[in-house]
Motif scaffolding. Structure first.
Motif, PDB file in Angstrom:
ATOM      1  N   ASP A 102       0.675  -1.417  -0.098  1.00 27.49           N
ATOM      2  CA  ASP A 102      -0.237   0.153  -0.115  1.00 27.49           C
ATOM      3  C   ASP A 102       0.751   1.156   0.444  1.00 27.49           C
ATOM      4  O   ASP A 102       0.328   2.347   1.059  1.00 27.49           O
ATOM      5  CB  ASP A 102      -1.001   0.396   1.489  1.00 27.49           C
ATOM      6  CG  ASP A 102      -2.177  -0.995   1.245  1.00 27.49           C
ATOM      7  OD1 ASP A 102      -2.454  -1.615   0.360  1.00 27.49           O
ATOM      8  OD2 ASP A 102      -2.248  -1.867   2.528  1.00 27.49           O
ATOM      9  N   GLY A 103       1.776   1.304  -0.369  1.00 27.13           N
ATOM     10  CA  GLY A 103       3.252   2.069  -0.780  1.00 27.13           C
ATOM     11  C   GLY A 103       3.829   2.741   0.183  1.00 27.13           C
ATOM     12  O   GLY A 103       5.579   2.977  -0.014  1.00 27.13           O
ATOM     13  N   ALA A 104       4.299   1.515   1.714  1.00 22.94           N
ATOM     14  CA  ALA A 104       5.056   1.399   2.697  1.00 22.94           C
ATOM     15  C   ALA A 104       6.456   0.586   2.226  1.00 22.94           C
ATOM     16  O   ALA A 104       5.148  -0.343   1.734  1.00 22.94           O
ATOM     17  CB  ALA A 104       3.733   1.904   3.649  1.00 22.94           C
ATOM     18  N   PRO A 105       6.987   0.278   2.487  1.00 22.75           N
ATOM     19  CA  PRO A 105       8.376  -0.182   2.628  1.00 22.75           C
ATOM     20  C   PRO A 105       8.036  -1.112   3.527  1.00 22.75           C
ATOM     21  O   PRO A 105       7.201  -1.477   4.398  1.00 22.75           O
ATOM     22  CB  PRO A 105       8.968   0.080   3.053  1.00 22.75           C
ATOM     23  CG  PRO A 105       9.504   2.054   2.805  1.00 22.75           C
ATOM     24  CD  PRO A 105       7.434   2.575   2.925  1.00 22.75           C
ATOM     25  N   ALA A 106       7.956  -2.926   2.855  1.00 24.03           N
ATOM     26  CA  ALA A 106       7.241  -3.964   3.470  1.00 24.03           C
ATOM     27  C   ALA A 106       8.681  -4.456   4.125  1.00 24.03           C
ATOM     28  O   ALA A 106      10.114  -4.244   3.409  1.00 24.03           O
ATOM     29  CB  ALA A 106       6.487  -5.008   2.507  1.00 24.03           C
ATOM     30  N   THR A 107       8.209  -5.583   4.985  1.00 29.72           N
ATOM     31  CA  THR A 107       9.049  -6.160   5.679  1.00 29.72           C
ATOM     32  C   THR A 107       9.810  -7.392   4.436  1.00 29.72           C
ATOM     33  O   THR A 107       8.184  -8.112   4.022  1.00 29.72           O
ATOM     34  CB  THR A 107       8.628  -6.925   7.086  1.00 29.72           C
ATOM     35  OG1 THR A 107       8.259  -5.089   7.655  1.00 29.72           O
ATOM     36  CG2 THR A 107      10.278  -7.344   7.260  1.00 29.72           C
ATOM     37  N   THR A 108      10.866  -7.857   4.153  1.00 28.60           N
ATOM     38  CA  THR A 108      11.268  -9.203   3.729  1.00 28.60           C
ATOM     39  C   THR A 108      11.955 -10.416   4.421  1.00 28.60           C
ATOM     40  O   THR A 108      12.509  -9.545   4.748  1.00 28.60           O
ATOM     41  CB  THR A 108      11.078  -8.452   2.167  1.00 28.60           C
ATOM     42  OG1 THR A 108      12.320  -7.837   2.416  1.00 28.60           O
ATOM     43  CG2 THR A 108      10.639  -7.368   1.768  1.00 28.60           C
ATOM     44  N   GLU A 109      12.068 -11.331   3.753  1.00 28.59           N
ATOM     45  CA  GLU A 109      12.524 -12.294   4.266  1.00 28.59           C
ATOM     46  C   GLU A 109      12.938 -13.114   3.048  1.00 28.59           C
ATOM     47  O   GLU A 109      12.432 -13.104   1.896  1.00 28.59           O
ATOM     48  CB  GLU A 109      11.687 -13.384   5.172  1.00 28.59           C
ATOM     49  CG  GLU A 109      10.656 -12.950   6.568  1.00 28.59           C
ATOM     50  CD  GLU A 109       9.903 -14.208   7.263  1.00 28.59           C
ATOM     51  OE1 GLU A 109      10.089 -15.018   6.367  1.00 28.59           O
ATOM     52  OE2 GLU A 109       9.742 -13.560   8.287  1.00 28.59           O
ATOM     53  N   LEU A 110      13.584 -13.993   3.142  1.00 27.78           N
ATOM     54  CA  LEU A 110      14.701 -14.444   2.020  1.00 27.78           C
ATOM     55  C   LEU A 110      14.164 -16.096   2.696  1.00 27.78           C
ATOM     56  O   LEU A 110      14.668 -17.015   3.631  1.00 27.78           O
ATOM     57  CB  LEU A 110      16.000 -14.620   2.507  1.00 27.78           C
ATOM     58  CG  LEU A 110      16.954 -15.139   1.260  1.00 27.78           C
ATOM     59  CD1 LEU A 110      17.164 -14.576   0.008  1.00 27.78           C
ATOM     60  CD2 LEU A 110      18.639 -14.724   2.213  1.00 27.78           C
ATOM     61  N   ALA A 111      14.147 -16.764   1.749  1.00 28.76           N
ATOM     62  CA  ALA A 111      13.286 -17.956   1.137  1.00 28.76           C
ATOM     63  C   ALA A 111      14.872 -18.807   1.451  1.00 28.76           C
ATOM     64  O   ALA A 111      15.660 -19.018  -0.082  1.00 28.76           O
ATOM     65  CB  ALA A 111      11.830 -18.411   0.505  1.00 28.76           C
ATOM     66  N   ALA A 112      15.767 -19.172   2.011  1.00 29.44           N
ATOM     67  CA  ALA A 112      16.574 -20.408   1.390  1.00 29.44           C
ATOM     68  C   ALA A 112      15.868 -21.903   1.819  1.00 29.44           C
ATOM     69  O   ALA A 112      15.343 -22.465   2.653  1.00 29.44           O
ATOM     70  CB  ALA A 112      17.408 -20.205   2.251  1.00 29.44           C
ATOM     71  N   PRO A 113      16.704 -22.746   1.439  1.00 33.59           N
ATOM     72  CA  PRO A 113      18.218 -22.150   0.113  1.00 33.59           C
ATOM     73  C   PRO A 113      17.844 -21.432  -0.592  1.00 33.59           C
ATOM     74  O   PRO A 113      19.349 -21.344  -1.172  1.00 33.59           O
ATOM     75  CB  PRO A 113      19.141 -23.551   0.391  1.00 33.59           C
ATOM     76  CG  PRO A 113      17.825 -24.521   0.272  1.00 33.59           C
ATOM     77  CD  PRO A 113      16.540 -23.731   0.826  1.00 33.59           C
TER      78      PRO A 113
END
Length: 573
Positions: free
Chosen positions: A527-538
């Protein structure tokens, strides 16, 4: 108009005629061959054209490569040849194959024009013709690089270097605005032509400038160094992110260990370097070829060294640079240079010591042309002929040395002037590239998982939901729908090739998993605001934490501090 035509050097037309035999196989045959690196560059150009048409004017990411997981090949590979070919590729009547071929042929012709211009300005027009024949018909330039390897950007670097050398030399003589512009622009072109040979040729130009300053004349020092620095700055938009973001991708596979990418296995013995070229075997599956300097090339270079030692050449200090540089470059291709390659950290990335044959060819071409010019003058003096007689049209017999010196490399190049016939390359599209990836020949137009994001510890499998749409010209479905909670709905809206909006209805907070490699530059907003992201390993895939409710998740490829800094330096330069 008449005055401009009178100032035009008709020798440039002679250069094109001399070069015609070298480019004739490409002019007389359609398309380009498959099974060489040329197809990698063709598909990269096609992908770049797709991105440009979609509004991504300087993309760093190739979204449809690597089974549509994407990877940042355009962030790390020299862009010049692709952008030179792009206007042709964008025409409806042409495709990426024809556009790539046009740039390849243009590069081979420009190589001759550049070496001619530099040699002519210093040792005369006829010496320039000799330099053209020696350079354009060097086996590596004429045959190995364009036909066997299909290394189109590297082949173009062999044009950028002599053009830049010529421009710097003209700037040394007379600092006009045009000379400044040409010198800085062509130095930048050297850097942007090819990652490795661009570095090598820039170093060679820098050595030439230092030689001019220290040995020959200090007066033009400031402008020559300034041109090198401005050219470096103009190209900063490319090389600075490569340096600052080098740890963001996998580069270790570029250096092999007792395999095809280990420099130890690619040194060239003196016997092969000095050997003759043989006609390609049209019936062979893998026709043999030699990494040789060319007999005419090394003989002419040796003549230049002899005439230099005898004190017969003009501009002795200038010629000495080419003699010393040629000796160093040839040494670096032989097993004797093993300790040097092992001691200098960046040299192993060159992979193939014989890659320096292109640089050796340029140095030997100038050295050989100077030697022939000195031989003619020495013969004239011995015969008692004056320069005034030659100028008046009463040419001494010694002048016949020039056409012989031009004809010899061309005659010795005849075995390589009839390469193995090739079938048309065929259709160029994203679906075909995906099929080639599936066959195992390439992955993302590379062969050793190089330039894959460093966070990818294990390559994920090929997924039909991503690659099947490519066959019908549709966008891949990059949503991991199997991992979505019950009741969640995600509708993808394609905005641009590197921007996608996901309209999400979430009955509860969940992790939206995308089949897309993460990499610095991907920016996610909710919704236009920076989002929290994660990394799917591996696998190194992007994961977005989406709160409950209806939201618009936008994923786009933007800038990074390194790229912003790089563009600032380029603009300042």
């Amino acid at each position: 108009m008449k005055q401009r035509w009178r100032r035009f050097d008709a020798g440039f037309l002679v250069v094109l005629l001399i070069s015609l035999l070298a480019v004739w196989p490409f002019l007389s045959r359609a398309s380009l061959p498959e099974g060489t690196d040329a197809e990698l560059h063709i598909f990269r150009l096609h992908e770049l054209g797709y991105l440009i048409r979609g509004g991504e004017f300087y993309p760093r990411w190739a979204p449809n490569f690597y089974h549509a997981y994407g990877y940042p090949i355009f962030n790390y590979y020299a862009p010049l040849t692709y952008y030179l070919a792009l206007p042709l590729e964008l025409l409806p009547q042409l495709d990426a194959t024809a556009a790539s071929k046009a740039v390849l042929v243009a590069g081979m012709l420009l190589a001759g024009l550049g070496i001619y211009g530099f040699t002519r300005d210093n040792w005369g027009r006829r010496a320039g013709y000799v330099a053209v024949a020696l350079y354009v018909y060097a086996p590596y330039l004429q045959y190995v690089d364009p036909h066997i390897r299909g290394a189109l950007p590297e082949a173009f670097s062999f044009a950028a270097f002599p053009l830049a050398l010529w421009a710097l030399d003209r700037l040394r003589r007379r600092p006009t605005p045009g000379a400044w512009l040409a010198a800085a622009g062509l130095v930048a072109a050297v850097i942007l032509s090819h990652n490795l040979m661009g570095l090598f040729f820039y170093g060679l130009l820098f050595a030439w400038v230092l030689w001019q300053i220290v040995v020959i004349e200090r007066r033009p020092a400031a402008r020559l160094l300034a041109a090198l620095l401005v050219g470096l700055g103009l190209a900063a938009f490319f090389w600075l992110p490569v340096i600052l973001e080098r740890d963001a991708v996998n580069l270790t596979t570029l250096i092999g260990a007792n395999d095809n990418y280990d420099f130890h296995t690619h040194f060239v013995g003196l016997a092969e370097l000095l050997g003759v070229s043989v006609r390609p075997d049209w019936g062979a599956t893998q026709p043999a070829f030699r990494f040789n300097l060319g007999v005419a090339q090394w003989l002419a270079g040796l003549l230049g060294v002899v005439m230099l030692a005898l004190g017969r050449v003009r501009q002795r200090a200038h010629v000495l640079f080419f003699a010393l540089a040629a000796a160093v470059v040839i040494l670096l291709m032989t097993p004797l240079a093993t300790p040097i390659w092992e001691a200098i950290p960046f040299l192993p990335y060159f992979q193939f010591p014989w890659r320096l044959l292109g640089g050796a060819a340029a140095l030997l071409a100038v050295l050989g042309a100077v030697g022939v010019e000195a031989l003619v003058r020495a013969a004239d003096r011995k015969l008692g002929r004056s320069e005034d007689e030659s100028a008046a049209g009463r040419r001494p017999p010694a002048a016949l040395i020039y056409p012989v010196a031009v004809a010899l490399p061309m005659l010795l190049a005849l075995p390589l002037s009839q390469p193995t016939p090739w079938a048309p390359f065929g259709e160029v599209n994203t679906a075909r590239m995906s099929q080639l990836e599936n066959s195992g020949r390439w992955l993302g137009t590379t062969s050793t998982a190089d330039y894959v994001p460093a966070t990818v510890e294990m390559l994920p499998p090929r997924r039909p939901q991503m690659v099947d749409p490519l066959a019908v010209g549709e966008q891949p479905d990059r949503v991991n729908r199997e991992a979505m909670p019950d009741g969640a709905v995600v509708v993808a809206e394609y905005v641009r090739p590197l921007t996608t909006r996901y309209h999400v209805t979430a009955p509860k907070q969940f992790r939206l998993r995308l089949y897309q490699f993460d990499f610095p530059g991907w920016q996610v907003t909710i919704d236009g605001a920076p989002a929290t992201t994660e990394l799917a390993a591996p696998e190194g895939l992007i994961v977005v934490l989406v709160p409950q409710g209806e939201h618009v998740v936008e994923v786009r490829f933007g800038s990074t501090p390194a790229r912003t800094l790089a563009w600032g330096i380029s603009a300042a330069a």
